[in-house]
Write an enzyme that holds these catalytic residues in place. Structure first.
Site, PDB file in Angstrom:
ATOM      1  N   CYS A 289      15.821  36.991  12.761  1.00 28.71           N
ATOM      2  CA  CYS A 289      14.917  36.661  13.867  1.00 28.71           C
ATOM      3  C   CYS A 289      15.200  35.284  14.471  1.00 28.71           C
ATOM      4  O   CYS A 289      15.315  34.296  13.759  1.00 28.71           O
ATOM      5  CB  CYS A 289      13.456  36.699  13.453  1.00 28.71           C
ATOM      6  SG  CYS A 289      12.890  38.296  12.931  1.00 28.71           S
TER       7      CYS A 289
ATOM      8  N   ARG B 284      22.492  34.864  14.254  1.00 28.15           N
ATOM      9  CA  ARG B 284      21.591  34.993  13.111  1.00 28.15           C
ATOM     10  C   ARG B 284      21.401  36.449  12.683  1.00 28.15           C
ATOM     11  O   ARG B 284      20.945  36.715  11.583  1.00 28.15           O
ATOM     12  CB  ARG B 284      20.218  34.393  13.459  1.00 28.15           C
ATOM     13  CG  ARG B 284      20.280  32.906  13.704  1.00 28.15           C
ATOM     14  CD  ARG B 284      18.999  32.416  14.321  1.00 28.15           C
ATOM     15  NE  ARG B 284      17.890  32.455  13.399  1.00 28.15           N
ATOM     16  CZ  ARG B 284      17.538  31.468  12.595  1.00 28.15           C
ATOM     17  NH1 ARG B 284      18.231  30.357  12.609  1.00 28.15           N
ATOM     18  NH2 ARG B 284      16.505  31.563  11.803  1.00 28.15           N
TER      19      ARG B 284
ATOM     20  N   TRP C 115      14.943  40.903  13.780  1.00 26.22           N
ATOM     21  CA  TRP C 115      15.660  41.598  12.711  1.00 26.22           C
ATOM     22  C   TRP C 115      14.583  42.372  11.965  1.00 26.22           C
ATOM     23  O   TRP C 115      13.705  41.783  11.342  1.00 26.22           O
ATOM     24  CB  TRP C 115      16.341  40.575  11.814  1.00 26.22           C
ATOM     25  CG  TRP C 115      17.274  41.146  10.808  1.00 26.22           C
ATOM     26  CD1 TRP C 115      18.593  41.478  11.001  1.00 26.22           C
ATOM     27  CD2 TRP C 115      16.991  41.437   9.438  1.00 26.22           C
ATOM     28  NE1 TRP C 115      19.123  41.956   9.840  1.00 26.22           N
ATOM     29  CE2 TRP C 115      18.177  41.947   8.860  1.00 26.22           C
ATOM     30  CE3 TRP C 115      15.852  41.331   8.638  1.00 26.22           C
ATOM     31  CZ2 TRP C 115      18.257  42.340   7.531  1.00 26.22           C
ATOM     32  CZ3 TRP C 115      15.928  41.726   7.315  1.00 26.22           C
ATOM     33  CH2 TRP C 115      17.127  42.218   6.778  1.00 26.22           C
TER      34      TRP C 115
ATOM     35  N   ASN D 111       8.789  34.919  13.324  1.00 32.06           N
ATOM     36  CA  ASN D 111       9.884  35.088  12.380  1.00 32.06           C
ATOM     37  C   ASN D 111       9.269  34.966  10.994  1.00 32.06           C
ATOM     38  O   ASN D 111       8.560  34.014  10.720  1.00 32.06           O
ATOM     39  CB  ASN D 111      10.920  33.976  12.633  1.00 32.06           C
ATOM     40  CG  ASN D 111      12.072  34.016  11.651  1.00 32.06           C
ATOM     41  OD1 ASN D 111      12.188  34.938  10.858  1.00 32.06           O
ATOM     42  ND2 ASN D 111      12.919  33.001  11.708  1.00 32.06           N
ATOM     43  N   GLY D 112       9.506  35.953  10.124  1.00 29.75           N
ATOM     44  CA  GLY D 112       8.926  35.895   8.778  1.00 29.75           C
ATOM     45  C   GLY D 112       8.210  37.193   8.463  1.00 29.75           C
ATOM     46  O   GLY D 112       8.397  38.203   9.144  1.00 29.75           O
TER      47      GLY D 112
ATOM     48  N   GLU E  20      34.470  36.949  -3.728  1.00 29.26           N
ATOM     49  CA  GLU E  20      34.284  36.521  -2.340  1.00 29.26           C
ATOM     50  C   GLU E  20      35.150  37.366  -1.392  1.00 29.26           C
ATOM     51  O   GLU E  20      34.704  37.752  -0.313  1.00 29.26           O
ATOM     52  CB  GLU E  20      34.606  35.019  -2.229  1.00 29.26           C
ATOM     53  CG  GLU E  20      34.526  34.416  -0.850  1.00 29.26           C
ATOM     54  CD  GLU E  20      33.180  34.567  -0.159  1.00 29.26           C
ATOM     55  OE1 GLU E  20      32.203  35.004  -0.774  1.00 29.26           O
ATOM     56  OE2 GLU E  20      33.132  34.282   1.045  1.00 29.26           O
TER      57      GLU E  20
ATOM     58  N   LYS F 261      33.587  39.680   1.586  1.00 31.45           N
ATOM     59  CA  LYS F 261      33.991  39.490   2.982  1.00 31.45           C
ATOM     60  C   LYS F 261      34.406  40.816   3.588  1.00 31.45           C
ATOM     61  O   LYS F 261      34.042  41.148   4.700  1.00 31.45           O
ATOM     62  CB  LYS F 261      35.159  38.502   3.018  1.00 31.45           C
ATOM     63  CG  LYS F 261      35.174  37.406   3.981  1.00 31.45           C
ATOM     64  CD  LYS F 261      34.181  36.313   3.938  1.00 31.45           C
ATOM     65  CE  LYS F 261      32.793  36.618   3.541  1.00 31.45           C
ATOM     66  NZ  LYS F 261      31.972  35.486   3.194  1.00 31.45           N
TER      67      LYS F 261
ATOM     68  N   GLU G 208      31.343  43.234   4.060  1.00 31.70           N
ATOM     69  CA  GLU G 208      30.409  42.755   5.090  1.00 31.70           C
ATOM     70  C   GLU G 208      30.856  43.096   6.506  1.00 31.70           C
ATOM     71  O   GLU G 208      30.055  43.514   7.320  1.00 31.70           O
ATOM     72  CB  GLU G 208      30.330  41.225   5.046  1.00 31.70           C
ATOM     73  CG  GLU G 208      29.414  40.657   4.049  1.00 31.70           C
ATOM     74  CD  GLU G 208      29.431  39.137   4.143  1.00 31.70           C
ATOM     75  OE1 GLU G 208      28.359  38.583   4.315  1.00 31.70           O
ATOM     76  OE2 GLU G 208      30.510  38.529   4.047  1.00 31.70           O
TER      77      GLU G 208
ATOM     78  N   HIS H  32      37.657  48.111 -18.644  1.00 31.91           N
ATOM     79  CA  HIS H  32      36.347  48.542 -19.154  1.00 31.91           C
ATOM     80  C   HIS H  32      35.610  49.424 -18.151  1.00 31.91           C
ATOM     81  O   HIS H  32      34.404  49.601 -18.252  1.00 31.91           O
ATOM     82  CB  HIS H  32      35.503  47.321 -19.521  1.00 31.91           C
ATOM     83  CG  HIS H  32      36.132  46.481 -20.579  1.00 31.91           C
ATOM     84  ND1 HIS H  32      36.255  46.882 -21.881  1.00 31.91           N
ATOM     85  CD2 HIS H  32      36.734  45.265 -20.511  1.00 31.91           C
ATOM     86  CE1 HIS H  32      36.889  45.946 -22.583  1.00 31.91           C
ATOM     87  NE2 HIS H  32      37.189  44.962 -21.759  1.00 31.91           N
TER      88      HIS H  32
ATOM     89  N   LYS I 258      22.352  35.950   9.543  1.00 34.68           N
ATOM     90  CA  LYS I 258      23.025  34.710   9.137  1.00 34.68           C
ATOM     91  C   LYS I 258      22.143  33.871   8.220  1.00 34.68           C
ATOM     92  O   LYS I 258      22.607  33.311   7.247  1.00 34.68           O
ATOM     93  CB  LYS I 258      23.414  33.899  10.381  1.00 34.68           C
ATOM     94  CG  LYS I 258      24.213  32.653  10.083  1.00 34.68           C
ATOM     95  CD  LYS I 258      25.579  33.000   9.530  1.00 34.68           C
ATOM     96  CE  LYS I 258      26.376  31.786   9.106  1.00 34.68           C
ATOM     97  NZ  LYS I 258      27.506  32.165   8.250  1.00 34.68           N
TER      98      LYS I 258
HETATM   99  C1  F6R Z   1      28.316  36.097   3.135  1.00 35.66           C
HETATM  100  C2  F6R Z   1      27.090  35.528   3.598  1.00 35.66           C
HETATM  101  C3  F6R Z   1      25.883  35.640   2.756  1.00 35.66           C
HETATM  102  C4  F6R Z   1      25.310  34.243   2.521  1.00 35.66           C
HETATM  103  C5  F6R Z   1      23.964  34.335   1.784  1.00 35.66           C
HETATM  104  C6  F6R Z   1      23.426  32.961   1.463  1.00 35.66           C
HETATM  105  O1  F6R Z   1      29.342  35.973   4.060  1.00 35.66           O
HETATM  106  O2  F6R Z   1      27.062  34.951   4.647  1.00 35.66           O
HETATM  107  O3  F6R Z   1      26.150  36.276   1.550  1.00 35.66           O
HETATM  108  O4  F6R Z   1      26.239  33.511   1.792  1.00 35.66           O
HETATM  109  O5  F6R Z   1      23.050  35.021   2.580  1.00 35.66           O
HETATM  110  O6  F6R Z   1      23.215  32.224   2.608  1.00 35.66           O
HETATM  111  P1  F6R Z   1      23.042  30.661   2.586  1.00 35.66           P
HETATM  112  O7  F6R Z   1      24.325  30.079   2.115  1.00 35.66           O
HETATM  113  O8  F6R Z   1      22.752  30.295   4.006  1.00 35.66           O
HETATM  114  O9  F6R Z   1      21.920  30.365   1.657  1.00 35.66           O
END
Ligand code: F6R
Length: 612
Positions: free
Chosen positions: A2, A27, A73, A99-100, A485, A489, A492, A508, A607
């Site tokens: 949001c 976001r 969102w 937002n929330g 990671e 990536k 996502e 395993h 985001k």
């Molecule tokens: C992955 C990603 C999310 C954030 C997670 C934590 O690419 O963007 O997994 O890493 O939502 O977000 P922050 O770092 O903003 O607390």
């Protein structure tokens, strides 16, 4: 998650609001809306992107120099035109964006229904809008007071902006949990979820604190009070961000720009902190807590997603170098599992956005038990950076692509600095080793630059595997978090299922998945457990799996076994994550682009995850 933008001043509000919504697109959202006041209070809302909203209002009267706008969102109710914000109150006198999550919305709604209110949407936000109207009418109070009283009845998180048809000179804004920043221009005010919609108009901002309500009036000073009715003096801060950082700068996507910014962003994370020529590291942000860290019996790192992966690298670094036990916890688990925390504990919260609801809640829990909380955040002035006792900013610059790239390497850089500094203070590594490591760390930005050069190999691999359904990522030691990671990536942004595993764990379970169609990305860099990883590669090859290996420049053994190899420059084992991550980011990026995915705004993702 949001996005909120609001404007009051002498200019036309519409272009400012639309531009602001576009700045907040990163976001993550699934519908957008706007309310403009020009005698009548007009609300326009559309499912989908901000561009859909622009199409919708093409022929509408968009005049008015006060307005509120929102990207939603979905939480309560599916993403559609009706559930989009702003929401009108029953009489249509009030419009509100939020937002929330209002957790007690169901009981509030019932009470309002009993008093004759009907609802158009399934949202918690419409409930809050009508609650404010109900209070205003029944208690005969002004809008500010009605908002304040309503927020005392609300359980949950909110950032809201309220606009009333009968008052073109006032906006009311309030927050708890979700962020809100007020920009102060000349004869004008802006309100937004973060500073990005504000930066091109003014650098003077006030960050609202939890449970604060702001009275924003045309040509009058900003007034702030708490929801318990205590007056506050607005604390005006200067934004340091500049506009270029929010533009794509010639790149096709923000994610690509941010991947390529890493030599620069890593350098920024080290600037003023790493001094190879003096043989020192200085971390001003946590200087008062260094002794506490050195004497700590245990450090707990809390974070989510990519930041959690950075935390894992941090665990390996701090334990390896400074010999302090470290636990890394998912903030969402930590906050609900009754962890053993006391005033002796040190918590390090890692967050790019500084707004992640679970990480914030984990901080509050640890704080309530007396622990010392340190932060590693990217967004200056964010909720987490303000909730912690002290901290270190990563200084990676704004990260707009939803998938975190440069924030990860910046977090790992800061954790490396921290581990080395603690090791120096504790005397847990010989001086020569310390000096060698800080020298090597200083070389990392140039090595990242070399790693980024040439994409032919990565593009060839992406082309070959863009249509597979599954990927496996394997790594050991410092490269295990890199594998996690890499897999995150890929899933996502390309929506291909990917799993990250410690390479030795493969036997395993995941080994059952391996056949001639399964691409296995193995981070097989020199030193550490290299020979063991080579054995793991053989296990994959013996089952006809396809091996894509990240290797150290000049490697021969793995090259002879793997189907594809990507070289990275040689560095110290503990610094490899800063390099090995880069080709994995690029691989995910190119696969996603080839699959036609929305790289910067992947479906369903936000985001900054401001709800739990
Ligand atoms: C992955 C990603 C999310 C954030 C997670 C934590 O690419 O963007 O997994 O890493 O939502 O977000 P922050 O770092 O903003 O607390």
């Amino acid at each position: 998650m949001c996005g909120i933008v609001a404007y009051i001043g002498p200019k036309d509000a519409y272009p400012i609001l639309i531009k602001g919504l576009k700045r907040l697109e990163y976001r993550g959202y699934d519908s957008a809306g706007i309310a403009l006041l020009n005698g009548s209070l007009n609300v326009f809302k559309a499912k989908g992107k901000v561009s859909e909203l622009e199409n919708l209002v093409k022929n509408a009267d968009l005049s008015g120099n006060v307005g509120i706008a929102h990207t939603r969102w979905a939480t309560h109710g599916e993403p559609n035109d009706v559930n989009a914000h702003p929401h009108y109150s029953q009489s249509k006198n009030i419009a509100l964006i939020h937002n929330g999550i209002i957790e007690n919305y169901a009981s509030l709604r019932k009470e309002l229904e009993a008093r004759g209110y009907t609802f158009q949407s399934s949202t918690d936000t419409e409930v809050l809008t009508n609650l404010i109207e109900d209070i205003q009418i029944n208690e005969e109070v002004d809008l500010l007071e009605a908002v304040r009283i309503a927020l005392n009845q609300v359980i949950g998180a909110y950032a809201i902006v309220v606009l009333a048809r009968d008052d073109k000179d006032t906006l009311i804004a309030a927050r708890k949990g979700s962020p809100l920043v007020i920009g102060i221009g000349i004869d004008e005010y802006f309100v937004a979820s973060d500073a990005s919609p504000i930066i091109e108009y003014t650098k003077n901002v006030v960050y609202l604190d939890n449970e604060e309500v702001a009275l924003i009036r045309r040509n009058k000073d900003l007034k702030i009070k708490t929801i318990r009715n205590v007056e506050k003096t607005p604390y005006i801060q200067k934004l340091e961000m500049n506009l270029d950082a929010l533009e794509k700068g010639g790149y096709e996507h923000f994610m690509l720009k941010e991947i390529y910014e890493q030599p620069h962003s890593i350098r920024d994370s080290m600037r003023g902190r790493l001094h190879p020529e003096l043989g020192t590291i200085s971390l001003g942000g946590i200087i008062d807590y260094e002794q506490k860290l050195v004497n700590a019996a245990k450090i707990t790192i809390v974070a989510c997603g990519t930041s959690w992966h950075a935390g894992l690298v941090g665990e390996y670094l701090i334990e390896d170098l400074a010999r302090i036990p470290v636990e890394v916890e998912y903030a969402s688990e930590f906050r609900y599992r009754n962890p053993i925390i006391s005033e002796k504990d040190i918590i390090i919260a890692i967050s790019q956005s500084g707004e992640t609801a679970d990480t914030l809640a984990a901080i509050e829990l640890a704080k309530s038990k007396g622990a010392t909380i340190l932060g590693i955040c990217n967004v200056v002035g964010s909720s987490i950076s303000r909730a912690t006792h002290a901290g270190i900013y990563t200084h990676a610059g704004p990260e707009i692509g939803v998938a975190s790239t440069k924030a990860f390497t910046a977090q790992v850089t800061v954790l490396t600095l921290m581990a080395l500094r603690l090791a120096q203070l504790k005397g847990t590594i010989p001086k020569t080793k310390f000096l060698h490591l800080i020298h090597e760390l200083g070389l990392i930005p140039d090595k990242v630059e070399q790693t980024l050069k040439g994409s032919k190999k990565v593009i060839e691999i992406a082309e070959k595997f863009k249509n597979v359904r599954n990927f496996l990522y394997l790594g050991r030691g410092y490269n295990f978090p890199v594998a996690l990671e890499g897999a995150l990536k890929l899933k996502e942004i390309s929506y291909i299922h990917a799993e990250g595993y410690p390479a030795a764990e493969m036997k395993h379970g995941p080994i059952a998945l391996i056949d001639e169609e399964m691409p296995v990305v193995v981070i097989a860099t020199k030193r550490g457990t290299y020979e063991k990883v080579v054995s793991n590669i053989q296990e994959v090859k013996a089952r006809k799996g396809i091996v894509i290996a990240i290797v150290t420049k000049g490697d021969v053994a793995v090259k002879g076994m793997a189907d594809y190899t990507i070289e990275i420059p040689e560095t110290e084992e503990m610094l490899v994550p800063l390099l090995a991550t880069i080709p994995l980011q690029k691989l995910s990026y190119h696969i996603a682009v080839m699959r036609g995915c929305n790289v910067d705004q992947p479906r369903n993702l936000a985001k900054s995850v401001t709800v739990e």
